[in-house]
Design a protein around this motif. Structure first.
Motif: not given
Lengths: 208, 319, 441, 285, 193
Positions: B113-115, C394-400, E160-165
């Protein structure tokens, strides 16, 4: 293009749309384990295909006799029998290949593709359709093995049809220094990962 | 009072530091400057060529992958390129540098996903790939010896094997040599002095925390004293040898401290550093490889999410 | 005496030199004031029965009240006639019921306003009543009703009263000027608090960038036995309650707890002066000192302003805004609230009006987090801001919640230091809101 | 002899395990309905939740147990309903296709912004922030909560800052309507191409006309002109009863604010959509 | 003793079942998405692998070998594993419902986990003694668990990452596994049996 013939549909389904390697991600262990050389990949694919076809046939034939409660153990016994046969055949007629494939031959018994097809297809559908499904899935799996093995052997060894020096063809001459990474486990993972990505791009492009 | 202009309204705070990702990366490049300079002084123009090929490849590959015109962009590709060159021998074949640098960017970074999203240090992924592919070019005795044109007097004392290759080789190199760097090794790893200068700069700018390099170097030092084989009469010197020889300093100051791939918690950073040190020494002393920095850091990179998960700090007044 | 420092915090550019040498001047009485009925934390006030459109009111006359304990009454800040009662825009964002008074130009005090008598003769309950009736709230910005903080539950023994003169927000100098100009009133106010709480000692904490204020205060208290001045390290957010208490007393307010749980009460210097005025002269809280500053203001100043004055008028009295102004903030740059327009009244908690120009206003896309952990180092509450923000995104409010998001007091340090310019504070605010919502369910 | 051993051993082991497992299986089986699996197979399996169940499996269970109708899968539409009914051997119930419609046309050129919002791009967050940056406190903020909520990717933010809904592909699942914090999206039957009042502001006319060029100012001109008496005023907003509307278009001509339109004639819908959607695609690609 | 320690070290770090031997890739890809499930699966695998090796070793040594029936090992072993998994499931349900809640859903997955089959086959093929076999199974399963847990940690972050589709999901997981495999090559040849 719509295919109306159910047998043809079952056959092509396993090769493209539900390719066990690239779409269903089944049978990963032998896929990664034996694909250092094309020959090994092909051998593995054919062995698995043989078991798949045989078990699909038998299970489809017996589908009305096996009580559903104990169907899984029954499938496993049937598959295990064919695997044992294949192992003996290989040991007798293809000792080199048998050695190369090692423990992955008996492990065909736990290959998710075979049990998966038995459970999802052969135990529900008539014999002939199960046969074409088995052939399709087998070809699909073999295709996956061969594609990955080709990539790995060409980059990782610089040859095709190795390792036997008699059949091996060196593609890039003697000065080529192969990228040995792809001959190793790590390379298998990385190559398959990249290949999967590429297949996904292609499939998306053609809307499959 | 009449107001025609539309105001900007945002959530507080309303002021920000001038620091940006680009400035952070530029600072890392500045920190690497003494190391690169030393490499050129020690190994000659070939070192410069290697670095240039590596940086050009990483920047180009990243620009192509992201379809960006701005090749420098946030500067992270340049950092990866320079770091990758630092872990190569002085004059590897050009194609090896290109393949390794491209792998570093693609397999080490963009695939994730890059940086910001890469799990492993891209430069070390690149190195691991070339080590496993063309090990012959990277380890063993075929390295070109340093050709110091400023430390000319020392040429005769230099062996062509990396000091970690064995006890005889180790004893042939003095600790002063290791400190200044006129010994065999990767481009960026030989000069402890240059690495220290770079490290101090990064520390001064607040980009690295003492815990990772401290934990790493400290562990290597202690393990070196305890299990290092004691080939100096003074065991402290043996410990020092293990710290300065090979890639520990480079790894501890520039690789393990890579922000993206190391823990964010304070406790986690210390664990990370110590873990790197332990694995490095495990491989060095009991393994079949002469050096374990790359593998140690990659393994600890992999465990980073777990470390972060279990080292959530106690909040103020909590507990 | 320099004390231990708290963990975390940041050092932004303070810009206090713009106004810190300017004496407080009194702004001319405005023609019209709009007094919101909620200027404090707690129950909003209702207009008194007698206050309807058309009635005349006097300066200092009570015009709004609430029956709730956590609340403070509202007083007229000029004499004149009530011309409207209805919703009006408010610095906190949403329109609030407000009473508009047009001045009669006489600016006469209400006859209820008279001295309360000698401090020695007053009982703690009487002090609390006076403070409440004067509508005094925390002037540092939190606007918590002051009498509530002077009424600890019976089982909590308060021994230390802290006067907060840290003023750690950049740009603001109102508290600094108050300390220089009204030191005696501050100390008297502190004595009132000590008496009301039955505390043992008082501490005045001042950041060491206000050296003159420290000297003045030290001189004033040289005769007092139980009052001391503490020189605080200059670091944002030194003035935050929990940080100040930790540095001044070595005690840590427990997570989710209050200062009175550890025997401490903390008031702002402005609050102390307001209490002094209420006791000595009977004056309710109808005006306050605020700083008008920032590169967008033509003539920065420290002003004494009537509550209810429109911000636009305050700005006009400072020569208006420059064309380059991009952002108008009520409060400081770290925790203040940006305003869409200057058409809002000054309220009791307005400590400053800040106009930033396009050079200070940062309009940039945020890039992915590079996990530099600078926010972790900066967080004074030892949270993991980036992890909480990511969970919120990512709307993981439990984790927050597991990451103690609820303990964040929104000081803004994390957003300030972030090189990727991620809106960490705003994400955490969202997480907090969701956690509270989930708890209510 | 060897073969005998083999058969005996394997047979014995097999018998033992078989017997054992048979007993176990009888004692511990959990009855599952094969029809659930069959229903699940014909569903789209996007797990969008538009049917009101957590996922496609749950919906399948509910259908099989008769808790919901076979046409409950909104995204699947007619075909799925038919397939489900076939599996269950029911008769096909008719299902009207639904489509999402945005009740705001106050885009960049028509509704002014009160201030420049800088912050998290989320309609709910921005809408809470000082009452939202848009002059109209009811209007669409265009930050794309509906776009993110759509599992079928048929909503995009158009060039003028309002979401564009692809009428052809929209399944009417209603997830966007749920995601919109200002409740501006309504799910309506696709077939009715009647006239609608494309405004949701409940403010008084004066406030609306200050904020937006195309907002309903509650002037009642349409109420008076409508020959079908299909228009009523609710909360300062004209509402057209589609059942009574005969598409005569009188109200469109009378409306001083240009708020009433034929559904197919406004940018976020109908014919103009294809062009805009293409524009958006080329812009974002 | 030394050999036992070597076995443990080798099969956890050096010859890791997932990274170097490609056993159990399917569950490795399947259940490494969440840390909780990864830990649950790990516990189930450790339990079943050790028990299965014990059982198959006994059957192999005392039934198949004496009767010269070693060619029946595949059929026998898979039967033993399948039955064992069922058995464990039933016993667990009876004895410890809480543990069953945790492990139960993973048990059926283990039948087709080729790591289990591989471990019992290799134990026999490498001619380990009973104790060595059990230790081997324990080490191999711990190695599998380690891989699973590390991967789960990484994948939770990748969520949570923006991995290429095109690479999302299994592809990026495989590449990650590849780099992990590379990293663990550092231990290569450190100990041999």
């Amino acid at each position: 293009m719509k295919v109306n013939n159910p047998y043809l549909q079952d056959l092509t389904q396993g090769i493209v749309k539900e390719n066990p390697t690239f779409r269903l991600l089944l049978g990963m262990c032998p896929l990664l384990g034996v694909t250092a050389y094309i020959v090994n990949g092909l051998g593995m694919g054919l062995a698995a295909t043989a078991v798949l076809i045989a078990s699909n046939l038998v299970i489809s034939m017996l589908r009305n006799f096996i009580p559903p409660q104990v169907r899984i153990p029954c499938f496993i016994v049937i598959i295990a029998t064919f695997v044992t046969i294949i192992e003996m055949v290989l040991q007798a007629f293809q000792p080199v290949l048998y050695e190369a494939l090692g423990v992955f031959v008996p492990l065909i018994v736990v290959n998710c593709i075979i049990l998966g097809r038995a459970e999802a297809f052969a135990s529900k559908k008539p014999v002939l359709r199960s046969l074409s499904d088995g052939i399709g899935m087998g070809i699909g799996f073999t295709l996956g093995l061969v594609i990955l093995a080709t990539v790995r052997e060409i980059i990782g060894q610089g040859t095709i049809f190795g390792p036997d020096p008699e059949s091996a063809i060196h593609l890039f001459g003697a000065n080529y220094e192969p990228m040995a990474l792809f001959a190793q486990p790590a390379g298998a993972f990385i190559a398959l990962g990249l290949l999967l990505g590429m297949v996904n791009v292609i499939f998306k492009r053609f809307n499959i | 009072m009449k107001m025609d202009k539309k105001m900007v309204v945002s959530s507080s705070p309303h002021i920000r530091t001038t620091e940006s990702v680009q400035s952070v990366m530029t600072d890392v490049l500045i920190a690497l400057f003494p190391v690169a300079l030393m490499a050129v002084l020690l190994f000659g123009y070939k070192a410069l060529v290697t670095m240039a090929i590596s940086i050009a490849t990483t920047m180009l590959v990243e620009a192509l992958w992201l379809r960006k015109r701005d090749v420098f962009s946030d500067g992270s590709a340049a950092v990866t390129g320079l770091l990758f060159a630092m872990v190569l021998p002085p004059a590897p074949p050009w194609w090896l540098v290109v393949v390794g640098a491209a792998s570093a960017i693609i397999i080490g970074k963009q695939v994730f996903g890059g940086i910001g999203y890469n799990i492993f240090n891209p430069a070390l992924v690149g190195r691991a790939i070339v080590v496993m592919s063309w090990g012959g070019h990277l380890v063993g005795r075929i390295w070109s010896a340093p050709q110091p044109f400023i430390f000319g007097a020392d040429i005769s004392a230099v062996t062509t094997a990396t000091p970690l290759a064995g006890h005889e080789e180790a004893l042939a190199v003095s600790l002063t040599q290791l400190f200044i760097g006129n010994t065999a090794g990767c481009l960026g790893e030989t000069s402890a002095l240059a690495l220290l200068i770079g490290g101090i700069w990064l520390f001064y700018k607040g980009h690295i925390d003492w815990r990772i390099p401290g934990g790493y170097i400290g562990t290597v030092f202690v393990m070196g004293i305890l299990f290092g084989g004691g080939f100096y009469d003074n065991h402290l010197l043996t410990g020092l040898f293990y710290v300065m020889a090979g890639g520990v300093m480079l790894g501890a100051i520039f690789m393990a401290t890579d922000m993206v791939t190391s823990p964010i918690t304070h406790k986690g950073k210390l664990i990370f550093g110590i873990g790197c040190g332990l694995i490095t020494m495990l491989i060095r002393i009991w393994g079949t490889m002469p050096e374990g920095v790359t593998f140690a850091i990659l393994i600890m990179n992999a465990i980073t999410p777990i470390i972060d998960r279990f080292t959530v700090p106690q909040q103020f007044g909590g507990g | 005496m320099s004390n231990t420092v708290f963990k975390g915090g940041v050092h932004p550019d303070y810009h206090k030199e713009m106004t810190d040498s300017m004496a407080v001047t009194e702004m001319k009485v405005p023609e019209r004031v709009i007094i919101p009925l909620q200027q404090h934390i707690g129950a909003p006030c209702e207009p008194l029965e007698a206050i309807v459109v058309g009635v005349p009111v006097k300066k200092g006359q009570k015009i709004g009240e609430s029956s709730g304990f956590v609340s403070a009454p509202i007083h007229a800040s000029i004499s004149g006639i009530v011309t409207a009662i209805g919703p009006y825009s408010h610095p906190l964002g949403r329109p609030v019921q407000a009473i508009t008074i047009e001045s009669d130009g006489e600016d006469l005090w209400d006859d209820q306003v008279k001295p309360a008598g000698e401090l020695e003769k007053l009982k703690p309950e009487e002090i609390r009543k006076i403070v409440r009736e004067a509508g005094i709230v925390g002037l540092g910005g939190a606007t918590f009703p002051a009498h509530v903080k002077l009424s600890p539950p019976a089982d909590k023994k308060i021994d230390i009263v802290i006067i907060n003169g840290a003023e750690c927000e950049p740009y603001l100098t109102a508290d600094h000027r108050v300390m220089l100009e009204k030191p005696e009133e501050i100390v008297f106010g502190l004595k009132v608090m000590i008496k009301a709480l039955g505390a043992e000692k008082g501490v005045i904490g001042i950041e060491d960038n206000k050296d003159d204020a420290i000297r003045v205060m030290e001189q004033i208290i040289s005769e007092e036995e139980n009052i001391s001045v503490i020189r605080l390290h200059t670091k944002y957010p030194q003035g935050a309650e929990k940080m100040l208490i930790q540095v001044a007393t070595g005690r840590k307010v427990p997570a989710g707890g209050l200062p009175l749980d550890i025997g401490v009460v903390n008031h702002n210097v402005g609050t102390a002066v307001a209490i002094t005025n209420a006791l000595r002269e009977g004056k309710p809280l109808i005006e306050r000192v605020l700083t008008v500053t920032g590169a967008g203001v033509n003539r920065p100043a420290n002003l004494l302003v009537r509550v209810g004055t429109l911000v636009s008028e305050v700005l006009e009295s400072c020569g208006g805004l420059k064309d380059t102004t991009q952002k108008l903030i009520i409060g400081g740059p770290m925790m203040g609230l940006a305003q869409p327009s200057p058409d809002v009244p000054v309220i009791k908690g307005t400590s400053g009006i800040l106009a930033l120009t396009d050079q200070d206003v940062y309009l940039a896309e945020s890039s992915p987090c590079i996990r530099c952990a600078k926010c972790v180092d900066a967080c004074p509450v030892q949270l993991l801001p980036t992890a909480i923000a990511q969970a919120a995104e990512h709307e993981l409010f439990k984790q927050a919640e597991k990451l103690h998001a609820a303990d964040c007091f929104e000081c803004g340090c994390c957003s300030y230091v972030c090189p990727s310019k991620i809106l960490l504070t705003q994400w955490i605010r969202i997480a907090k809101a969701e956690i509270i919502k989930a708890k209510k369910r | 002899m060897l073969i005998l051993y083999a058969i005996a051993t394997l047979g014995l082991i097999g018998l033992l395990f078989g017997l054992f497992l048979a007993i176990v299986a009888r004692v511990f089986t959990v009855e599952t309905d094969p029809r659930v699996e069959a229903v699940k197979e014909v569903l789209p399996n996007v797990n969008c939740g538009a049917c009101g169940y957590a996922g496609c499996v749950n919906f399948a269970e509910a259908v099989v147990h008769g808790e919901t109708a076979s046409n409950g899968c909104i995204p699947g539409g007619k075909d799925t309903a038919k397939a489900v009914a076939e599996v269950l051997g029911q008769e096909v119930t008719e299902h009207t296709p639904l489509v999402a419609t945005l009740f705001c046309i106050g885009d960049y050129g028509k509704t002014a912004d009160r201030f420049i919002y800088e912050g998290i791009e989320d309609c709910a967050v921005a809408g809470d922030f000082n009452g939202g940056f848009k002059a109209c406190s009811y209007g669409c903020l265009g930050l794309g909560n509906c776009v993110r909520a759509c599992p079928f990717e048929v909503i995009r933010i158009g060039l003028h800052g309002l979401p564009v809904i692809d009428r052809e592909k929209c399944s009417g699942c209603g997830l966007c309507a749920k995601a919109c914090p200002r409740l501006l999206i309504k799910i309506l039957p696709l077939s009715d191409d009647g006239h609608l009042v494309f405004c949701s502001s409940q403010d008084r006319g004066k406030t609306v006309s200050k904020a937006c060029k195309v907002g309903c100012i509650a002037c009642k001109a349409c109420v008076k002109v409508c020959p079908q008496e299909a228009i009523v005023m609710e909360d300062n907003l004209a509402v057209i009863d589609l059942a009574k509307c005969n598409d005569c278009g009188e109200c469109v001509l009378k409306c001083p604010a240009n708020t009433i339109h034929k559904r197919s004639a406004i940018p976020s819908e109908g014919a103009a959509l294809a062009a805009i959607a293409e524009e958006v695609v080329s812009e974002t690609a | 003793m030394e050999k036992l320690l070597s076995i443990i070290f080798i099969y956890i770090l050096v010859d890791n079942f997932v990274f170097q031997r490609f056993f159990g890739i399917c569950p490795f890809l399947g259940v490494s998405r969440k840390m909780e499930t990864a830990i649950g699966m790990s516990m189930a695998v450790v339990f079943v692998m050790t028990l299965a090796t014990l059982a198959t070793w006994l059957i192999y040594t005392f039934v198949l070998v004496p009767f010269n029936l070693s060619y029946l090992q595949i059929v026998t072993f898979i039967l033993v594993i399948a039955s064992l998994v069922q058995l464990v499931e039933i016993i667990l349900r009876k004895i410890s419902p809480t543990l069953y809640q945790g492990l139960g859903i993973f048990l059926p997955l283990i039948t087709t986990n080729c790591a289990v089959m591989a471990v019992v086959l290799l134990a026999v093929r490498q001619e380990f003694s009973l104790l060595e076999s059990v230790i081997f199974a324990l080490a191999a399963s711990l190695g599998f668990s380690m891989a699973l847990v590390i991967m789960a940690g990484i994948r939770e972050r990748q969520e949570l990452a923006k991995i290429p589709a095109a690479l999302k999901g299994s592809a990026v997981t495989l590449i990650t596994a590849g780099i992990l495999s590379l990293a663990f090559l550092g231990f290569k040849g450190m100990l041999t049996l």
